[in-house]
Design a protein around this motif. Sequence first.
Motif, short mmCIF file in Angstrom:
data_model
loop_
_atom_site.label_atom_id
_atom_site.label_comp_id
_atom_site.label_asym_id
_atom_site.label_seq_id
_atom_site.Cartn_x
_atom_site.Cartn_y
_atom_site.Cartn_z
N PHE A 9 48.45 38.91 58.35
CA PHE A 9 49.79 39.34 58.72
C PHE A 9 50.40 40.02 57.51
O PHE A 9 50.84 39.34 56.58
N ILE A 10 50.36 41.34 57.48
CA ILE A 10 50.93 42.07 56.33
C ILE A 10 52.37 42.45 56.67
O ILE A 10 52.62 43.36 57.45
N PHE A 52 53.15 49.78 49.18
CA PHE A 52 51.70 49.75 49.00
C PHE A 52 51.36 49.47 47.55
O PHE A 52 52.02 49.96 46.64
N PHE A 53 50.32 48.67 47.33
CA PHE A 53 49.75 48.52 45.98
C PHE A 53 48.23 48.43 46.16
O PHE A 53 47.75 48.00 47.21
N PRO A 54 47.47 48.86 45.16
CA PRO A 54 46.03 49.05 45.34
C PRO A 54 45.27 47.80 45.80
O PRO A 54 44.28 47.92 46.52
N GLU A 55 45.72 46.62 45.40
CA GLU A 55 44.99 45.40 45.76
C GLU A 55 45.25 44.97 47.20
O GLU A 55 44.57 44.10 47.74
N LEU A 56 46.25 45.58 47.84
CA LEU A 56 46.71 45.11 49.16
C LEU A 56 45.59 44.98 50.20
O LEU A 56 45.46 43.92 50.82
N PRO A 57 44.73 46.00 50.40
CA PRO A 57 43.72 45.88 51.46
C PRO A 57 42.76 44.70 51.24
O PRO A 57 42.33 44.07 52.22
N GLY A 58 42.48 44.38 49.99
CA GLY A 58 41.54 43.29 49.70
C GLY A 58 42.12 41.91 49.92
O GLY A 58 41.38 40.93 50.05
N LEU A 59 43.43 41.82 50.01
CA LEU A 59 44.07 40.50 50.13
C LEU A 59 44.12 40.02 51.57
O LEU A 59 44.34 38.84 51.82
N TYR A 60 43.95 40.94 52.50
CA TYR A 60 44.15 40.59 53.92
C TYR A 60 42.93 41.00 54.73
O TYR A 60 42.86 42.10 55.25
N ARG A 61 41.95 40.09 54.84
CA ARG A 61 40.68 40.42 55.47
C ARG A 61 40.48 39.71 56.81
O ARG A 61 39.36 39.47 57.21
#
Length: 256
Positions: free
Chosen positions: A159-160, A165-174
Motif C-alpha cells: 500500500f503506497i 518519488f525516491f529511488p528506493e521506493l519500488p524496492g520497498l513495496y513488493r
Amino acid sequence: MAFLKFLGTAGARFVVMKQLRASGGVWLSVGQTNLYIDPGPGALVRCLSSRPKMDPSILNGIVLTHKHLDHSGDVNVMIEAMTEGGFKKRGVLFAPRDALEQDPVVLRYAMGYVDKVEVLKEDTEYQIGDIRFSTARKHQHQVETYGLNFKTSPHTISFITDTRFFPELPGLYRGEILVIHVVRLKPVGKEPIEHLSMEDVKHILKIAKPRLTLLTHFGMTMIKAKPWVVAAELEKELGLKVIAASDGMKINLEEV
Ligand SMILES: [Zn+2]
C-alpha cells in the motif's frame, strides 16, 4: 472471504472538497480480522450507505498512514463506531506519532475508547488478529507518513500512500497486489508537491512487477484524464494487470 473494499478513491484537496470521488479510504478483511485504512471524510457514511452495508462495529483496528485530512478526517467518528459509541473498549489504532501528539487529529477522549494505540515507526512489524503488516522507511511527505506491506494470504498486499518519488521506493513495496496513490497525471517538476505522478507509477511498476496494481487517490488531473483510460494504457504498455479503483469497488483477494 478475504477482500479489499474502496470506500473512496479521491486524493488531494480539490477532488475531496468537491467530492468528485468519495474519500472514505479502504477496508481490508482477512480471515476473522477487519482493518480500516485511512478513514478520510465520509468514511462512516460510505460504510453505512454501501451495499451490502459495512458495519464499523466489527472492525478490529484502524490505521492512519498519515494525518492529512483526506486520510484521517473521519478517524474520530470511526473510532466511536468501532467501539459502539465508546461503550465497548476495543480495537487498535495505528498511527504515526505526529498524528497523535503534535497538532493531533485523534481526540484524546476518542483515544481512550480503543484497547490499544500502536505508534507507527519506520521498518516495524505489527500484528492485528489474522493480519500482519510492516512499515518501510518514512515517506517524503509534509507530515510523518508510512506505506504498508501486508503479509496476508492468499496474496501479499503493498500500500503506497502519499509520497514524493525516491529511488528506493519500488524496492520497498513488493506485494503481489499493489495499491498505489497516484494524485497527478504528469510530474510537477520543481513544484513542492509531494505526490506521485503516473510517470512515477510506471517507473515503480517496471521494477516491482506486481501481479495486480490498483490505482487510487486521484487528483484533478487524473480525474480529467479518466483513470480507467490511464490504467488501460498502462496495462497495455507494461503487460501488467492494472485497474483504476472506483468508489465502492470490492476486490476478492481469492480471485486475484
Ligand atoms: Zn497526504
